[in-house]
Design an enzyme around this catalytic site. Structure first.
Site, PDB file in Angstrom:
ATOM      1  N   GLY A 274       0.781  -1.236   0.000  1.00 47.87           N
ATOM      2  CA  GLY A 274       0.000   0.000   0.000  1.00 47.87           C
ATOM      3  C   GLY A 274       0.811   1.283   0.000  1.00 47.87           C
ATOM      4  N   SER A 275       2.038   1.262  -0.553  1.00 49.07           N
ATOM      5  CA  SER A 275       2.805   2.511  -0.538  1.00 49.07           C
ATOM      6  C   SER A 275       2.206   3.534  -1.512  1.00 49.07           C
ATOM      7  CB  SER A 275       4.288   2.261  -0.833  1.00 49.07           C
ATOM      8  OG  SER A 275       4.486   1.884  -2.167  1.00 49.07           O
TER       9      SER A 275
ATOM     10  N   ARG B 234     -14.964 -15.318  -9.795  1.00 50.17           N
ATOM     11  CA  ARG B 234     -14.466 -13.937  -9.865  1.00 50.17           C
ATOM     12  C   ARG B 234     -15.621 -12.958  -9.783  1.00 50.17           C
ATOM     13  NH1 ARG B 234      -9.199 -12.739 -11.320  1.00 50.17           N
ATOM     14  NH2 ARG B 234      -8.122 -14.592 -12.008  1.00 50.17           N
TER      15      ARG B 234
ATOM     16  N   MET C 179      -3.932  -6.778  -7.221  1.00 49.56           N
ATOM     17  CA  MET C 179      -3.338  -7.797  -8.077  1.00 49.56           C
ATOM     18  C   MET C 179      -4.340  -8.860  -8.550  1.00 49.56           C
ATOM     19  SD  MET C 179      -0.457  -6.389  -8.308  1.00 49.56           S
ATOM     20  CE  MET C 179       0.756  -7.456  -9.053  1.00 49.56           C
ATOM     21  N   ARG C 180      -5.621  -8.508  -8.689  1.00 49.63           N
ATOM     22  CA  ARG C 180      -6.610  -9.416  -9.280  1.00 49.63           C
ATOM     23  C   ARG C 180      -7.019  -8.856 -10.634  1.00 49.63           C
ATOM     24  NH1 ARG C 180      -6.999 -14.237  -7.389  1.00 49.63           N
ATOM     25  NH2 ARG C 180      -9.178 -14.483  -7.985  1.00 49.63           N
TER      26      ARG C 180
ATOM     27  N   HIS D 149       0.664   1.136 -13.176  1.00 50.44           N
ATOM     28  CA  HIS D 149       1.388  -0.058 -13.620  1.00 50.44           C
ATOM     29  C   HIS D 149       2.875   0.285 -13.688  1.00 50.44           C
ATOM     30  CE1 HIS D 149       1.961  -3.888 -15.583  1.00 50.44           C
ATOM     31  NE2 HIS D 149       2.745  -3.271 -16.451  1.00 50.44           N
TER      32      HIS D 149
ATOM     33  N   GLU E 265     -11.153  -3.253 -20.576  1.00 52.09           N
ATOM     34  CA  GLU E 265     -11.278  -4.711 -20.438  1.00 52.09           C
ATOM     35  C   GLU E 265      -9.968  -5.455 -20.668  1.00 52.09           C
ATOM     36  OE1 GLU E 265     -14.750  -6.406 -22.254  1.00 52.09           O
ATOM     37  OE2 GLU E 265     -15.989  -4.726 -21.569  1.00 52.09           O
TER      38      GLU E 265
ATOM     39  N   GLU F  47       6.477   6.381  -9.068  1.00 58.55           N
ATOM     40  CA  GLU F  47       5.039   6.089  -8.930  1.00 58.55           C
ATOM     41  C   GLU F  47       4.410   7.010  -7.889  1.00 58.55           C
ATOM     42  OE1 GLU F  47       3.828   1.915  -8.622  1.00 58.55           O
ATOM     43  OE2 GLU F  47       5.777   1.303  -9.379  1.00 58.55           O
TER      44      GLU F  47
END
Ligand code: GAR
Length: 197
Positions: free
Chosen positions: A14-15, A67, A92-93, A111, A144, A176
């Site tokens: 969570g940075s 999912r 990360m899902r 990303h 998508e 980032e």
């Protein structure tokens, strides 16, 4: 000034979440954080969010059969908190078209590569293997296709002699933390302008 209700979705440390939460303490920032949500109950970022005074919830994907049922549970929590905009920050899902459609134009991601180069995982190792002289990060709208949406902003860093995936990741991560608050603010201003027109 109008401020959008922000949810930050995480899976771990969570940075980036932390850099967004810090930015939103500025009065002029166009979003206010309402909810941090993790698909992992043991994500360290959940406690960091609570320490910041933000409600933090785990919706564990392991507790759902599919999912889509997992995403329906997340969607309900987001709706219950009247969320306007979602920032994925190390979430990360892979999201299904069902979820992506519901949040289209209101969900962004960070990303750790200069997209369209290196979508997916192991971005830093791939950049080093390719002999790139430059690396970086991208904030984009979520569409998508994985890591394929329109780009909002990018930040570049040099690749240095002797870099390993870890040293490069650390340099990119600093970039980032600078890029994401600015890019989220740009995205929010666009959403607000769209709502007003
Ligand atoms: C960040 O480097 C982020 O760009 C990356 O995971 C890390 C999360 O770190 N995201 C992805 O790879 C998404 N495909 P953080 O939890 O400290 O923000």
């Amino acid at each position: 000034m109008s401020r959008l209700n922000l949810a930050i979705l995480i899976s771990g440390r969570g940075s980036n979440m932390d850099s967004l939460l810090r930015a939103t303490t500025e009065d002029a920032y166009p979003a206010k954080p309402v909810l941090v949500l993790s698909n992992k109950a043991d994500a360290p970022g959940l406690d960091a969010a609570r320490a910041f005074g933000i409600e933090a919830l785990a919706v564990s994907h392991k507790q759902y059969e599919s999912r889509e049922s997992f995403e329906r549970a997340m969607h309900e929590a987001l709706e219950a908190h009247k969320i306007d905009v979602i920032a994925l920050a190390g979430f990360m899902r892979v999201l299904t078209p069902w979820f992506v459609k519901r949040w289209s134009g209101r969900m962004i991601n960070i990303h750790p590569s200069l997209l369209p180069a290196y979508p997916g995982l192991n971005t830093h190792a791939r950049a080093l293997e390719a002999g790139d002289s430059e690396a970086g990060c991208t904030v984009h709208w979520v569409s998508e296709g994985v890591d394929e949406g329109d780009i909002i902003g990018q930040a570049r860093v040099p690749v240095k002699a002797g870099d390993t995936p870890d040293t490069l990741a650390a340099r990119v991560l600093k970039a980032e933390h600078r890029l994401y608050p600015e890019a989220l603010a740009d995205a929010c201003r666009l959403i607000i302008a769209r709502q007003a027109s």
